[in-house]
Design a protein around this motif. Structure first.
Motif, PDB file in Angstrom:
ATOM      1  N   THR A 160       0.856  -1.179   0.000  1.00 55.76           N
ATOM      2  CA  THR A 160       0.000   0.000   0.000  1.00 55.76           C
ATOM      3  C   THR A 160       0.891   1.227   0.000  1.00 55.76           C
ATOM      4  OG1 THR A 160      -1.895   1.070   1.078  1.00 55.76           O
ATOM      5  CG2 THR A 160      -0.144   0.266   2.503  1.00 55.76           C
ATOM      6  N   GLN A 161       0.345   2.352  -0.401  1.00 55.98           N
ATOM      7  CA  GLN A 161       1.081   3.614  -0.315  1.00 55.98           C
ATOM      8  C   GLN A 161       0.118   4.723   0.089  1.00 55.98           C
ATOM      9  OE1 GLN A 161       1.188   4.792  -5.087  1.00 55.98           O
ATOM     10  NE2 GLN A 161       3.061   4.300  -4.030  1.00 55.98           N
ATOM     11  N   PHE A 162       0.688   5.746   0.746  1.00 55.05           N
ATOM     12  CA  PHE A 162      -0.139   6.850   1.208  1.00 55.05           C
ATOM     13  C   PHE A 162       0.670   8.136   1.229  1.00 55.05           C
ATOM     14  CE2 PHE A 162       1.557   4.533   4.850  1.00 55.05           C
ATOM     15  CZ  PHE A 162       2.150   5.529   5.617  1.00 55.05           C
ATOM     16  N   LEU A 163      -0.051   9.243   1.174  1.00 50.40           N
ATOM     17  CA  LEU A 163       0.563  10.571   1.150  1.00 50.40           C
ATOM     18  C   LEU A 163       0.709  11.110   2.569  1.00 50.40           C
ATOM     19  CD1 LEU A 163       1.435  13.123  -0.509  1.00 50.40           C
ATOM     20  CD2 LEU A 163      -0.970  13.834  -0.396  1.00 50.40           C
ATOM     21  N   VAL A 164       1.881  11.676   2.855  1.00 49.04           N
ATOM     22  CA  VAL A 164       2.133  12.341   4.134  1.00 49.04           C
ATOM     23  C   VAL A 164       2.363  13.822   3.842  1.00 49.04           C
ATOM     24  CG1 VAL A 164       3.555  12.414   6.207  1.00 49.04           C
ATOM     25  CG2 VAL A 164       3.222  10.245   5.012  1.00 49.04           C
ATOM     26  N   THR A 165       1.656  14.692   4.526  1.00 50.51           N
ATOM     27  CA  THR A 165       1.772  16.133   4.302  1.00 50.51           C
ATOM     28  C   THR A 165       2.143  16.832   5.608  1.00 50.51           C
ATOM     29  OG1 THR A 165      -0.577  16.538   4.766  1.00 50.51           O
ATOM     30  CG2 THR A 165       0.020  16.014   2.487  1.00 50.51           C
ATOM     31  N   GLY A 166       2.475  18.113   5.487  1.00 51.87           N
ATOM     32  CA  GLY A 166       2.728  18.933   6.668  1.00 51.87           C
ATOM     33  C   GLY A 166       4.065  18.694   7.346  1.00 51.87           C
ATOM     34  N   LEU A 167       5.024  18.055   6.649  1.00 52.82           N
ATOM     35  CA  LEU A 167       6.351  17.841   7.230  1.00 52.82           C
ATOM     36  C   LEU A 167       7.166  19.132   7.164  1.00 52.82           C
ATOM     37  CD1 LEU A 167       7.156  14.379   5.595  1.00 52.82           C
ATOM     38  CD2 LEU A 167       6.143  14.825   7.846  1.00 52.82           C
ATOM     39  N   ALA A 168       8.110  19.280   8.085  1.00 51.86           N
ATOM     40  CA  ALA A 168       8.956  20.475   8.110  1.00 51.86           C
ATOM     41  C   ALA A 168      10.000  20.385   6.998  1.00 51.86           C
ATOM     42  CB  ALA A 168       9.649  20.597   9.465  1.00 51.86           C
ATOM     43  N   PRO A 169       9.943  21.269   5.984  1.00 51.96           N
ATOM     44  CA  PRO A 169      10.905  21.207   4.874  1.00 51.96           C
ATOM     45  C   PRO A 169      12.347  21.279   5.361  1.00 51.96           C
ATOM     46  CG  PRO A 169       9.114  22.702   4.350  1.00 51.96           C
ATOM     47  CD  PRO A 169       8.965  22.352   5.808  1.00 51.96           C
ATOM     48  N   GLY A 170      13.187  20.417   4.804  1.00 56.40           N
ATOM     49  CA  GLY A 170      14.602  20.403   5.145  1.00 56.40           C
ATOM     50  C   GLY A 170      14.936  19.653   6.412  1.00 56.40           C
ATOM     51  N   ALA A 171      13.924  19.216   7.160  1.00 59.15           N
ATOM     52  CA  ALA A 171      14.168  18.511   8.419  1.00 59.15           C
ATOM     53  C   ALA A 171      14.235  17.003   8.189  1.00 59.15           C
ATOM     54  CB  ALA A 171      13.075  18.828   9.437  1.00 59.15           C
ATOM     55  N   THR A 172      15.002  16.327   9.028  1.00 64.88           N
ATOM     56  CA  THR A 172      15.128  14.877   8.951  1.00 64.88           C
ATOM     57  C   THR A 172      13.923  14.212   9.614  1.00 64.88           C
ATOM     58  OG1 THR A 172      17.534  15.005   8.968  1.00 64.88           O
ATOM     59  CG2 THR A 172      16.557  12.888   9.559  1.00 64.88           C
ATOM     60  N   HIS A 173      13.381  13.188   8.954  1.00 67.25           N
ATOM     61  CA  HIS A 173      12.271  12.403   9.484  1.00 67.25           C
ATOM     62  C   HIS A 173      12.581  10.926   9.291  1.00 67.25           C
ATOM     63  CE1 HIS A 173      10.472  16.323   8.642  1.00 67.25           C
ATOM     64  NE2 HIS A 173       9.482  16.023   9.459  1.00 67.25           N
ATOM     65  N   THR A 174      11.789  10.074   9.911  1.00 68.25           N
ATOM     66  CA  THR A 174      11.897   8.635   9.688  1.00 68.25           C
ATOM     67  C   THR A 174      10.513   8.058   9.433  1.00 68.25           C
ATOM     68  OG1 THR A 174      11.720   8.128  12.052  1.00 68.25           O
ATOM     69  CG2 THR A 174      13.950   8.337  11.123  1.00 68.25           C
ATOM     70  N   ALA A 175      10.478   7.019   8.610  1.00 71.39           N
ATOM     71  CA  ALA A 175       9.262   6.236   8.399  1.00 71.39           C
ATOM     72  C   ALA A 175       9.613   4.787   8.729  1.00 71.39           C
ATOM     73  CB  ALA A 175       8.777   6.360   6.960  1.00 71.39           C
ATOM     74  N   THR A 176       8.860   4.192   9.639  1.00 74.31           N
ATOM     75  CA  THR A 176       9.175   2.861  10.149  1.00 74.31           C
ATOM     76  C   THR A 176       7.985   1.931   9.971  1.00 74.31           C
ATOM     77  OG1 THR A 176      10.578   3.894  11.836  1.00 74.31           O
ATOM     78  CG2 THR A 176      10.005   1.569  12.141  1.00 74.31           C
ATOM     79  N   PRO A 177       8.180   0.754   9.349  1.00 75.31           N
ATOM     80  CA  PRO A 177       7.082  -0.198   9.226  1.00 75.31           C
ATOM     81  C   PRO A 177       6.554  -0.622  10.589  1.00 75.31           C
ATOM     82  CG  PRO A 177       8.881  -0.803   7.768  1.00 75.31           C
ATOM     83  CD  PRO A 177       9.394   0.277   8.667  1.00 75.31           C
ATOM     84  N   ALA A 178       5.261  -0.878  10.655  1.00 73.04           N
ATOM     85  CA  ALA A 178       4.623  -1.332  11.885  1.00 73.04           C
ATOM     86  C   ALA A 178       3.575  -2.387  11.530  1.00 73.04           C
ATOM     87  CB  ALA A 178       3.982  -0.160  12.628  1.00 73.04           C
ATOM     88  N   TYR A 179       3.351  -3.316  12.448  1.00 68.10           N
ATOM     89  CA  TYR A 179       2.534  -4.499  12.150  1.00 68.10           C
ATOM     90  C   TYR A 179       1.574  -4.770  13.302  1.00 68.10           C
ATOM     91  CZ  TYR A 179       7.080  -4.901   9.849  1.00 68.10           C
ATOM     92  OH  TYR A 179       8.241  -4.633   9.175  1.00 68.10           O
TER      93      TYR A 179
END
Length: 216
Positions: free
Chosen positions: A175-194
């Protein structure tokens, strides 16, 4: 030196009436060009220290992690989209009914994908795996948790954004989904969860992957 500038980039140049001072004229030219070239730094921290007041349109190469960045007027962001992909071929299980980022029997969890938010503050997150349930008609879910640089959750895993299977037969799902509202230029992480729909069911996940695609 008489103040005369080129019409497009505003580069100063000497006039016939100026004193013959080549070093001063070259210094003025070099200083004007310095911020208009592709600047080079070892890290983003070094870049930010040496350029405390960046100007929109500046371009800088950062060696670690290797990335070409530009200043939008409010943040340093990648010049082009930099997709991030992580894969884990080990399989694991869970009976948790709340989203867990680590599976029993697997190695390499949690498999966080670190990325820099683009100027738009938007990315597309894709997750996928082979999955099965120990009981028929009981769902197993794979989603993702997005965090900011302070490790604060900005988007929690949710069944509405998760890949799902209800069968005991091993199935390929994504599946895929859109993420909005992130701080431009900032480091983020996306982690799978079950998670599993019930604690009586064992949800199994294998050949798991996550991909993050910035939207420029």
């Amino acid at each position: 030196m008489t103040t005369q500038y080129t019409p497009l980039s505003g580069i100063p140049y000497p006039q016939p009436s100026d004193p013959a001072d080549l070093p001063a004229q070259l210094q003025s030219l070099a200083q004007a060009l310095d911020g208009r070239t592709v600047l080079r730094f070892g890290t983003a921290a070094e870049r930010d220290t040496k350029i405390p007041a960046p100007v929109a349109g500046m371009v800088a190469w950062v060696a670690s992690p290797p990335r070409l960045t530009h200043y939008t007027g409010s943040a340093w962001t990648p010049v082009g989209a930099v997709p991030v992909f992580r894969i884990n071929s080990t399989a694991g299980t869970t009976t948790s009914t709340t989203y867990a980022e680590t599976l029993t029997g697997a190695t390499g969890d949690p498999m966080a994908a670190s990325f820099t938010a683009p100027g738009s503050g938007q990315v597309i997150v894709t997750v996928g795996c082979y999955a099965s349930s120990s009981a028929a008609n009981v769902a197993s879910y794979m989603g993702a948790v997005v965090r900011n640089a302070s490790n604060t959750v900005v988007l929690a895993a949710n069944d509405g954004r998760a890949a799902q299977t209800n069968g005991v037969t091993r199935s390929s799902l994504s599946t895929q989904f859109l993420v909005t509202g992130l701080a431009p230029g900032a480091t983020h992480t996306a982690t799978p969860a079950y998670r599993s729909a019930t604690t009586a069911n064992t949800a199994t996940f294998g050949t798991r992957y996550i991909r993050v695609d910035p939207i420029m």
